[in-house]
Design an enzyme around this catalytic site. Structure first.
Site, PDB file in Angstrom:
ATOM      1  N   GLY A 142       0.827  -1.201   0.000  1.00  0.00           N
ATOM      2  CA  GLY A 142       0.000   0.000   0.000  1.00  0.00           C
ATOM      3  C   GLY A 142       0.858   1.246   0.000  1.00  0.00           C
ATOM      4  O   GLY A 142       2.084   1.163  -0.043  1.00  0.00           O
ATOM      5  N   GLY A 143       0.187   2.371   0.072  1.00  0.00           N
ATOM      6  CA  GLY A 143       0.892   3.635   0.027  1.00  0.00           C
ATOM      7  C   GLY A 143       1.831   3.836   1.208  1.00  0.00           C
ATOM      8  O   GLY A 143       2.787   4.580   1.130  1.00  0.00           O
ATOM      9  N   PHE A 144       1.583   3.165   2.298  1.00  0.00           N
ATOM     10  CA  PHE A 144       2.357   3.435   3.500  1.00  0.00           C
ATOM     11  C   PHE A 144       3.195   2.254   3.946  1.00  0.00           C
ATOM     12  O   PHE A 144       3.811   2.285   4.986  1.00  0.00           O
ATOM     13  CB  PHE A 144       1.433   3.856   4.638  1.00  0.00           C
ATOM     14  CG  PHE A 144       0.747   5.156   4.370  1.00  0.00           C
ATOM     15  CD1 PHE A 144       1.346   6.353   4.713  1.00  0.00           C
ATOM     16  CD2 PHE A 144      -0.485   5.188   3.742  1.00  0.00           C
ATOM     17  CE1 PHE A 144       0.729   7.550   4.456  1.00  0.00           C
ATOM     18  CE2 PHE A 144      -1.104   6.388   3.480  1.00  0.00           C
ATOM     19  CZ  PHE A 144      -0.507   7.572   3.834  1.00  0.00           C
TER      20      PHE A 144
ATOM     21  N   LYS B 159       0.183  -4.324   8.610  1.00  0.00           N
ATOM     22  CA  LYS B 159       0.803  -3.320   7.745  1.00  0.00           C
ATOM     23  C   LYS B 159       2.084  -2.856   8.402  1.00  0.00           C
ATOM     24  O   LYS B 159       2.078  -2.394   9.549  1.00  0.00           O
ATOM     25  CB  LYS B 159      -0.152  -2.155   7.528  1.00  0.00           C
ATOM     26  CG  LYS B 159       0.511  -0.982   6.858  1.00  0.00           C
ATOM     27  CD  LYS B 159      -0.483  -0.065   6.208  1.00  0.00           C
ATOM     28  CE  LYS B 159      -0.659  -0.416   4.763  1.00  0.00           C
ATOM     29  NZ  LYS B 159      -1.360   0.535   3.963  1.00  0.00           N
TER      30      LYS B 159
ATOM     31  N   ASP C 163      -7.181   8.938   0.239  1.00  0.00           N
ATOM     32  CA  ASP C 163      -6.656   8.001  -0.757  1.00  0.00           C
ATOM     33  C   ASP C 163      -7.656   6.885  -1.026  1.00  0.00           C
ATOM     34  O   ASP C 163      -7.310   5.714  -1.020  1.00  0.00           O
ATOM     35  CB  ASP C 163      -5.313   7.434  -0.282  1.00  0.00           C
ATOM     36  CG  ASP C 163      -4.534   6.781  -1.429  1.00  0.00           C
ATOM     37  OD1 ASP C 163      -4.919   6.982  -2.601  1.00  0.00           O
ATOM     38  OD2 ASP C 163      -3.563   6.060  -1.155  1.00  0.00           O
TER      39      ASP C 163
END
Ligand SMILES: *[C@@H]1O[C@H](CO)[C@@H](O)[C@H](O)[C@H]1NC(C)=O
Ligand SMILES: *[C@@H]1O[C@H](CO)[C@@H](O)[C@H](O)[C@H]1NC(C)=O
Ligand SMILES: *[C@@H]1O[C@H](CO)[C@@H](O)[C@H](O)[C@H]1NC(C)=O
Ligand SMILES: *[C@@H]1O[C@H](CO)[C@@H](O)[C@H](O)[C@H]1NC(C)=O
Ligand SMILES: *[C@@H]1O[C@H](CO)[C@@H](O)[C@H](O)[C@H]1NC(C)=O
Ligand SMILES: *[C@@H]1O[C@H](CO)[C@@H](O)[C@H](O)[C@H]1NC(C)=O
Length: 645
Positions: A357-359, A376, A473
């Site tokens: 993912g973006g992070f 995550k 997002d």
């Protein structure tokens, strides 16, 4: 249809970005008052509470002194409220902090007659009891980080003179401000910075005694930490080994010249230092700080770099309340040890990787009790301290909705930050709608439910949760589908976990995804609930048409869904847009076209023309509601290309 995206637009975005939002003040601790029970909805008490806060909050926008009080109603339904900003906070900081506190107090203490919430920059308190001139140094809490030093006595001895000085200075303040700050040398090569404040309505002796209670708590609460806060309704104290306050702030003189200060009453408080000695103290403190900072900081850096946490130690912050245990238990139950999570994901093995993912990377994990989770692993240093990080996670974990992926916990170890989520069975929406074979399995009824679910989840984030989370997002890959194909929005609140740093103007802080970003966000970094509505509109159009908003080939846009949709709609050919796998088998063409209509309303260029998520949910649920006529949507690629000229 073909348009070239200049590579430089991405750099343009970097340059155009300015501050995205005023810095959020850090939330510290709530304290709900259970002694007077709850009020009922629509009661007089609630009306009075609303009215008292609606006059208190704006008051913060106009007064310079950072202390406000208001009351409303007649006994037994009188409500009193106060707000206190930190002595060095400027008007903007103060105002926005009190605004946040107003929202979170009622969110965290629903229906309680009394509540106190502490933020880094302010405190808000309301109660059915009298607050002014009523000393309360019991119903508080303390917060510390585990940066403790081995020899606690050394620390306590070093800070005692500072604490004594700050107590007298704060207590000796005037009727509009009782605040003090200063620094001293601590053990090792540290400088310890301290701050104290009372609500200024307290007389000098009560302020002093409140701060004394706070100071006496230090050795008993906080494991010799170098970063401690003691928070009481009437006073608070903080010290840390880094400068956290603004020592250059200039206090305006009090509005009414106070009478000559009465001599300090009876026993404990020593007389405040005379005017001239006070000046000397300040000068010395400043000189000492300025000259020492440069020297000391070099050593402090070395000191900190050497001081690594031992392997395997559970790194956690401690939030404690006197008497209350709610926060502790919530915090504790959310903390997972890093070792356990590493084992659960088989040492973050490649085989367990679910996606990127973006992070950060997301892994599948299995806890010892058999429960499946998604982990995550945040990729970059969030720039947030552990304490802030933990407080944000605590808030996010409170968001619960069937259309949101539930945050289960977190783990901290050094710079490693892990977030644990419920495991969602069916991967993400993009794996279905953009896949030529799987898209067939998602019929119109299923897609309509998914659209409705996403809308409800987003509405909850925007309005119902009171935290007003802007997702920033939203996209197909951030919508997960569970075993029953119920959509669950992922990655919300990520922006809250990253501090806006001072260098923000130089870094691209945009967290959105190209193609889903509203023009005002992509170009100017302005985000709002309406920029989420834009992303939702794009997503809705993608679900109905089965096409990605932008498809690229060698940097060239080969498809731009929004302009294509607009042209077909304008020419009355909207039904051509519908995903052929739906069009051929369904008799719900009208509903699909209505969805395209709603999608177009959501992607209007002007944010004010876009509906709120509340209206979107309404439009989706009632097919008889007539919809406004959309105008040409924002063509993101165009807008940017034009800017190049
Ligand atoms: C007040 O309401 C909260 C939750 O809304 C509940 O936990 C608490 O027990 C209630 N207190 C009283 C005295 O009814
Ligand atoms: C409170 O009042 C509002 C509007 O007047 C009403 O919609 C709501 O049902 C009432 N709630 C209760 C619990 O009486
Ligand atoms: C305070 O919060 C309440 C509830 O969250 C909100 O309705 C109200 O508008 C806020 N008041 C101000 C002045 O911001
Ligand atoms: C308190 O400090 C001691 C060492 O000074 C340390 O071993 C212990 O883990 C600390 N406790 C907590 C909860 O951080
Ligand atoms: C409380 O607020 C009133 C105005 O509402 C003000 O006149 C009074 O001075 C305030 N009291 C204190 C102690 O700040
Ligand atoms: C400190 O306060 C002064 C005056 O209020 C202000 O100009 C300055 O920007 C502040 N500095 C910081 C770091 O907040």
């Amino acid at each position: 249809m073909q348009r070239i995206i200049p590579k430089s637009i991405f750099f343009l975005c970097f340059n155009l970005l300015t501050l995205i939002s005023p810095c959020q003040s850090r939330f510290l601790l709530p304290r709900c008052d259970d002694s007077n029970g709850n009020y009922t909805s629509n009661s007089t008490y609630q009306t009075n509470l609303d009215s008292v806060l609606s006059s208190l909050v704006p008051a913060a926008a106009t007064t310079t002194y950072g202390f406000f009080n208001r009351s409303a109603g007649q006994p037994p339904d009188t409500v009193n409220a106060i707000a206190l900003c930190r002595g060095d906070a400027d008007l903007d900081t103060c105002r926005s902090c009190i605004n946040d506190a107003n929202v979170s107090a009622r969110d965290l203490c629903p229906n309680r007659k009394g509540a106190t919430v502490w933020y880094d920059d302010c405190m808000l308190r309301y109660s059915g009891d009298t607050i002014l001139q009523n000393l309360d140094s019991t119903n508080g809490g303390f917060i510390w980080t585990p940066d403790n030093i081995p020899n606690s006595n050394e620390l306590y001895q070093a800070i005692r003179p500072l604490m004594d000085r700050l107590k007298s200075e704060a207590a000796g303040g005037d009727s509009v401000r009782k605040f003090s700050s200063g620094s001293t040398f601590g053990p090792g090569f540290t400088t310890i910075y301290g701050l104290m404040q009372c609500t200024p309505d307290l007389p000098e002796d009560q302020c002093y005694s409140c701060l004394e209670t706070a100071t006496n708590t230090i050795p008993n609460c906080c494991n010799a930490s170098l970063n401690v806060r003691i928070l009481y309704p009437s006073c608070n104290l903080r010290y840390a080994n880094s400068r956290f306050f603004n020592s250059t702030v200039v206090f305006p003189p009090p509005p009414v010249e106070a009478q000559p200060r009465s001599p300090p009453p009876s026993s404990p408080p020593p007389p405040p230092p005379s005017k001239s000695s006070k000046t000397t103290v300040i000068v010395i403190a400043i000189v000492a700080t300025v000259s020492s900072v440069i020297l000391v900081s070099v050593f402090v850096c070395i000191f900190i770099r050497r001081k690594r946490k031992p392997e395997g130690q559970l790194s956690e912050n401690s939030v404690h309340e006197h008497g209350g245990i709610d926060e502790i238990t919530t915090a504790k139950s959310l903390i997972y040890s890093f070792g356990v999570v590493r084992a659960a994901t088989n040492n973050f093995s490649h085989d367990n990787k679910l996606g990127h993912g973006g992070f950060g990377v997301v892994y599948k994990g299995k806890l010892p009790n058999g429960k499946e989770i998604a982990v995550k692993r945040l990729s970059s240093d969030s720039g947030q301290g552990e304490e802030e990080f933990m407080n944000e996670v605590l808030l996010l974990a409170k968001l619960q909705h069937r259309n949101l992926v539930q945050l289960l916990g977190f783990s901290l170890e050094g710079s490693e930050r892990l977030l644990m989520y419920e495991f969602v069975q069916n991967a993400s929406l993009d794996k279905f709608i953009f896949d030529s074979t799987k898209r067939v399995t998602l019929d119109w009824e299923g897609r309509y439910k998914i659209i409705g679910g996403i809308a409800k989840g987003l509405l909850y984030l925007h309005e119902d949760s009171r935290l007003k989370i802007i997702h920033r997002d939203l996209k197909a890959s951030n919508v997960l589908l569970d075993a029953q194909m119920i959509p669950k929005i992922a990655d919300f609140g990520m922006a809250r976990l990253f501090t806006p740093e001072e260098t923000q103007a130089n870094t691209c802080r945009i967290v959105g995804t190209y193609g889903y970003m509203a023009p005002e966000y992509a170009l100017h970094g302005q985000f709002s609930v309406k920029s989420d509505v834009f992303s939702f509109g794009v997503l809705l159009l993608e679900i109905v048409t089965g096409h990605k908003n932008h498809s690229f080939q060698n940097g060239v846009v080969i498809e731009d869904l929004l302009s294509h949709t607009w042209k077909s709609w304008r020419d009355g050919n909207a039904s051509n847009l519908i995903d052929p796998t739906l069009r051929d088998v369904s008799d719900s063409i009208r509903d699909m076209i209505r969805c395209i209509h709603i999608g177009l309303l959501c992607v209007q260029e002007n944010a004010c023309d876009r509906p709120t998520m509340g209206s979107v949910v309404l439009m989706l649920s009632s097919s008889s509601l007539s919809l406004p006529v959309p105008s040409e949507p924002a063509f993101f690629v165009n807008t940017i290309a034009n800017l190049q000229n």
